[in-house]
Design an enzyme around this catalytic site. Structure first.
Site, mmCIF file in Angstrom:
data_model
loop_
_atom_site.group_PDB
_atom_site.id
_atom_site.type_symbol
_atom_site.label_atom_id
_atom_site.label_comp_id
_atom_site.label_asym_id
_atom_site.label_seq_id
_atom_site.Cartn_x
_atom_site.Cartn_y
_atom_site.Cartn_z
ATOM 1 N N ILE A 102 48.405 -12.920 124.618
ATOM 2 C CA ILE A 102 46.998 -13.314 124.592
ATOM 3 C C ILE A 102 46.766 -14.386 123.527
ATOM 4 C CG2 ILE A 102 46.434 -11.387 123.048
ATOM 5 C CD1 ILE A 102 43.682 -11.198 124.489
ATOM 6 N N CYS A 103 45.789 -15.244 123.768
ATOM 7 C CA CYS A 103 45.325 -16.254 122.818
ATOM 8 C C CYS A 103 46.386 -17.328 122.610
ATOM 9 C CB CYS A 103 44.891 -15.576 121.515
ATOM 10 S SG CYS A 103 43.957 -16.633 120.394
ATOM 11 N N ALA A 104 46.893 -17.487 121.405
ATOM 12 C CA ALA A 104 47.921 -18.490 121.128
ATOM 13 C C ALA A 104 49.314 -17.999 121.489
ATOM 14 C CB ALA A 104 47.877 -18.884 119.646
ATOM 15 N N PHE A 124 44.673 -19.660 124.621
ATOM 16 C CA PHE A 124 43.591 -20.288 123.872
ATOM 17 C C PHE A 124 43.775 -21.804 124.014
ATOM 18 C CE2 PHE A 124 41.164 -21.637 120.173
ATOM 19 C CZ PHE A 124 40.060 -20.791 120.263
#
Length: 188
Positions: A102-104, A124
């Site tokens: 998730i995200c970066a 992200f």
């Protein structure tokens, strides 16, 4: 038998993502094990202090069904720097076990060749540079899945992603029960 999931925690990890994933999955009776490089407290992205359940050197990837990477800019950079993380990911990938980020953190999957070529992923938006032009096709969706690889966009999608993974691991009935207990807004 409950699904067993590894969540590695490196300094700078995004608290919301890691803790929401751990909490929601455990509410669904998934056996979640957090791990870090050492037994020392881990300082997360917003300077909160955390302790993992175990350390990387004590992890046998064969004992797990899935690995889930929380993001956070520095947490992601630290995941990329750990040889154990690359070993874990390659082991899970070879065995076609569930890999999620998730995200970066999808940048870690790109750097280590788990996401390559035209494989779709999301992350992200500003984290693309972390993987230094590695492969994959960015979709910008909130959650993207391709075979055994699952990615999500960031802290705001943490509950959504955790519930998505919970349904994948334990089924819709368990996921709905946990979701109801969380009192999340209904999507109509």
């Amino acid at each position: 038998m409950a699904t067993k999931v590894l969540i590695p925690l490196c300094p700078g990890f995004e608290e919301m993502e890691a803790i929401i994933l751990i909490d929601v999955l455990r509410r669904g009776n998934v056996q979640v094990v957090s791990a870090s490089k050492s037994k020392e407290p881990i300082i997360a992205s917003r300077n909160t202090i955390h302790l993992s359940d175990t350390i990387f050197s004590e992890i046998n990837p064969n004992e797990f069904d899935a690995i889930v990477l929380p993001g956070g800019l520095n947490g992601t950079k630290n995941l990329m720097a750990e040889t154990e993380i690359e070993f874990f990911l390659q082991s899970f990938h070879t065995s076609k076990k569930t890999i999620a980020a998730i995200c970066a953190a999808p940048a870690v999957l790109r750097k280590f060749g788990i996401i390559s070529g035209k494989i779709p992923y999301t992350a992200f938006p500003s984290s693309d540079d972390l993987a230094n032009g590695a492969g994959g096709t960015y979709t910008g969706k909130r959650i993207e899945s391709y075979h055994h690889i699952h990615t999500s966009v960031g802290p705001g999608s943490a509950f959504e992603f955790a519930l998505y993974l919970l349904e994948l691991f334990e089924g819709k009935e368990v996921m709905e029960k946990v979701k109801q207990g969380l009192q999340l807004p209904h999507s109509e």
